[in-house]
Write an enzyme that holds these catalytic residues in place. Structure first.
Site, PDB file in Angstrom:
ATOM      1  N   GLN A 132       7.047   9.800 -12.059  1.00 46.14           N
ATOM      2  CA  GLN A 132       5.957   9.063 -11.408  1.00 46.14           C
ATOM      3  C   GLN A 132       4.630   9.641 -11.865  1.00 46.14           C
ATOM      4  OE1 GLN A 132       4.099  10.740  -8.635  1.00 46.14           O
ATOM      5  NE2 GLN A 132       2.585   9.085  -8.741  1.00 46.14           N
ATOM      6  N   THR A 160       1.791   4.825  -9.989  1.00 41.76           N
ATOM      7  CA  THR A 160       1.376   4.559  -8.608  1.00 41.76           C
ATOM      8  C   THR A 160      -0.053   4.034  -8.571  1.00 41.76           C
ATOM      9  OG1 THR A 160       2.856   6.299  -7.880  1.00 41.76           O
ATOM     10  CG2 THR A 160       1.171   5.596  -6.311  1.00 41.76           C
ATOM     11  N   LYS A 258       4.052   0.902  -8.921  1.00 44.54           N
ATOM     12  CA  LYS A 258       4.428   1.278  -7.542  1.00 44.54           C
ATOM     13  C   LYS A 258       3.232   1.125  -6.601  1.00 44.54           C
ATOM     14  CE  LYS A 258       6.241   5.301  -4.965  1.00 44.54           C
ATOM     15  NZ  LYS A 258       5.197   5.630  -4.029  1.00 44.54           N
ATOM     16  N   ASP A 313       9.964  -0.103  -0.789  1.00 42.77           N
ATOM     17  CA  ASP A 313      10.222   1.115  -0.019  1.00 42.77           C
ATOM     18  C   ASP A 313       9.361   1.113   1.223  1.00 42.77           C
ATOM     19  OD1 ASP A 313       7.659   2.230  -0.481  1.00 42.77           O
ATOM     20  OD2 ASP A 313       8.366   3.593  -2.035  1.00 42.77           O
ATOM     21  N   ARG A 317      15.984   3.426   6.411  1.00 39.77           N
ATOM     22  CA  ARG A 317      16.570   4.623   7.009  1.00 39.77           C
ATOM     23  C   ARG A 317      18.096   4.608   7.032  1.00 39.77           C
ATOM     24  NH1 ARG A 317      12.321   5.855   5.846  1.00 39.77           N
ATOM     25  NH2 ARG A 317      10.568   6.596   7.101  1.00 39.77           N
ATOM     26  N   ARG A 337      10.918   9.628   2.779  1.00 35.55           N
ATOM     27  CA  ARG A 337      11.179  10.691   3.758  1.00 35.55           C
ATOM     28  C   ARG A 337      12.654  11.009   3.951  1.00 35.55           C
ATOM     29  NH1 ARG A 337       7.031   7.610   5.409  1.00 35.55           N
ATOM     30  NH2 ARG A 337       5.030   8.578   5.882  1.00 35.55           N
TER      31      ARG A 337
END
Ligand SMILES: Cc1cc2nc3c(=O)[nH]c(=O)nc-3n(C[C@H](O)[C@H](O)[C@H](O)COP(=O)(O)O)c2cc1C
Length: 383
Positions: A132, A160, A258, A313, A317, A337
């Site tokens: 990235q 990004t 992204k 994204d 979860r 996360r």
């Protein structure tokens, strides 16, 4: 969790263990988001609110989650998202994450601001990984980074676009991670003192804590205040789609943009020559009160889904959440996360276990929805 719940299973289980293990300011940096964290909650709750259709009696004896993402043959439609400073959550954390991803056959994405440099990750893994990139003012340095990424065998560059400047993450100020003067320093010391396991395993044995890929650009990368000064002075807020066109000329591998949320931005990314777009609000760490990324996914799929691969994204979860995103047209999802919670909680083994769980959850949901392959998932399977 009760005292009889001895094994962390879900992302939330790992989150709770991570909270106990790492110093508070690091947990908050990971767990928190911009301003009032409204979008953070929306990212999770909007995915949760979607409902799947149960269908029966359809021969589901050959369910498979195999897929191909930007030429990467994967066991499931998941990518480990780039997370800056992952290596501060477990000893040499990017290496552990990349190894877990390799063993589970999913792509790993190394952040520009990872602790472990490209070369260390390459030496530690067999599978190709993704890199990235943030646009820095110094384009010569960008070119050198691209050469290093190519030399390390990176197949996809995730560029990004949603961080012209860092968002306002208020927890980082509140707990003294950024600024805070003497009280901030004392608070951080106290937080370190009550995290002895982390302090030994990562703080002492996990050195160096430099930002491996850009270490030469930061005078003292261990100082987080200087890191913020570096971002403020080096990240290039004047970036436009012309820079993506420039990047496209420099990078021969796959290019994923992204951080688009709007259909017209997605079209601009495609016009600039990308191979994929990732619908993302940076895990709600940038513009608070922007919509959840899952809410924006269908619009982007409609706009560019025929031309390029579309990923999403934010708030994913579980394996079931992943299936929902695929029903809305995503080719795959990036996990932010959740993999860091698992990394902080149980290292490489934790990340592998979480990916294994997601795969099983996906396969089980697919069977109960009456489909055998990912291509069969579509909006008709949402209630
Ligand atoms: C602690 C943290 C650090 C991040 N660092 C980066 C980064 O260096 N580069 C980047 O493109 N995205 C970064 N992100 C965003 C993630 O790649 C991803 O878009 C986001 O976490 C997805 O949301 P989720 O955490 O709800 O899965 C970071 C996210 C977190 C939580």
């Amino acid at each position: 969790m009760s005292i009889f719940d001895v094994v962390p299973v879900t992302a939330e289980d790992h989150r709770r263990r991570a909270r106990r293990r790492v110093p508070r300011f690091l947990f908050d940096y990971l767990d928190g988001a911009a301003n009032d964290e409204l979008t953070l909650r929306a990212n999770v709750s909007d995915v949760r609110a979607l409902r799947l259709k149960q269908r029966v009696m359809r021969d589901v004896s050959s369910v498979s989650t195999d897929c191909e993402m930007l030429g990467f043959k994967a066991r499931m439609p998941l990518v480990l998202a780039p997370v800056g400073m992952a290596g501060i959550y477990a000893r040499r954390g990017e290496v552990q994450g990349a190894r877990a991803a390799g063993n589970q056959q999913v792509p790993f994405t190394l952040s520009t601001v990872g602790i472990c440099p490209l070369e260390e990750v390459q030496a530690a893994t067999h599978a190709p990984f993704w890199f990235q990139l943030y646009m820095l003012r110094d384009r010569e340095f960008i070119l050198r980074l691209l050469q290093r990424a190519k030399a390390a065998g990176c197949t996809t560059l995730a560029f990004t676009v949603d961080l012209p400047l860092p968002g306002m993450r208020l927890r980082d100020y509140r707990n003294g991670m950024l600024g805070g003067g003497l009280p901030g320093k004392l608070s951080k010391l106290a937080q370190l003192a009550i995290s002895p396991a982390w302090a030994w395993d990562v703080g002492i044995k996990g050195k160096p804590h430099t930002f491996g890929n850009i270490a030469e650009k930061i005078p003292n990368p261990e100082d987080l205040d200087l890191y913020k000064t570096f971002i403020d002075s080096q990240f290039d807020p004047s970036c436009t789609w012309d820079d993506i066109r420039w990047l496209r000329e420099q990078w021969e591998g796959k290019l994923l943009v992204k951080g688009v949320m709007e259909a017209d931005d997605a079209r601009a990314a495609v016009d600039a020559g990308c191979d994929a777009v990732l619908v993302s609000n940076h895990g709600a760490r940038q513009l608070d009160s922007v919509a959840s990324s899952i809410a924006k996914l269908p619009g982007v799929v409609d706009a560019v889904g025929e031309q390029v691969e579309v990923y999403v994204d934010g708030g994913i979860r579980s394996g079931i959440d992943t299936v929902k995103a695929l029903c809305l047209g995503a080719r795959g999802v990036f996990l932010g996360r959740p993999w860091i919670y698992a990394l902080a909680s149980r290292g490489q083994a934790g990340v592998e276990q979480l990916l294994e769980l997601f795969q099983k959850e996906m396969a089980t949901a697919m069977a109960l929805m009456g489909v055998n392959c990912l291509e069969e998932l579509g909006p008709d399977l949402l209630d």
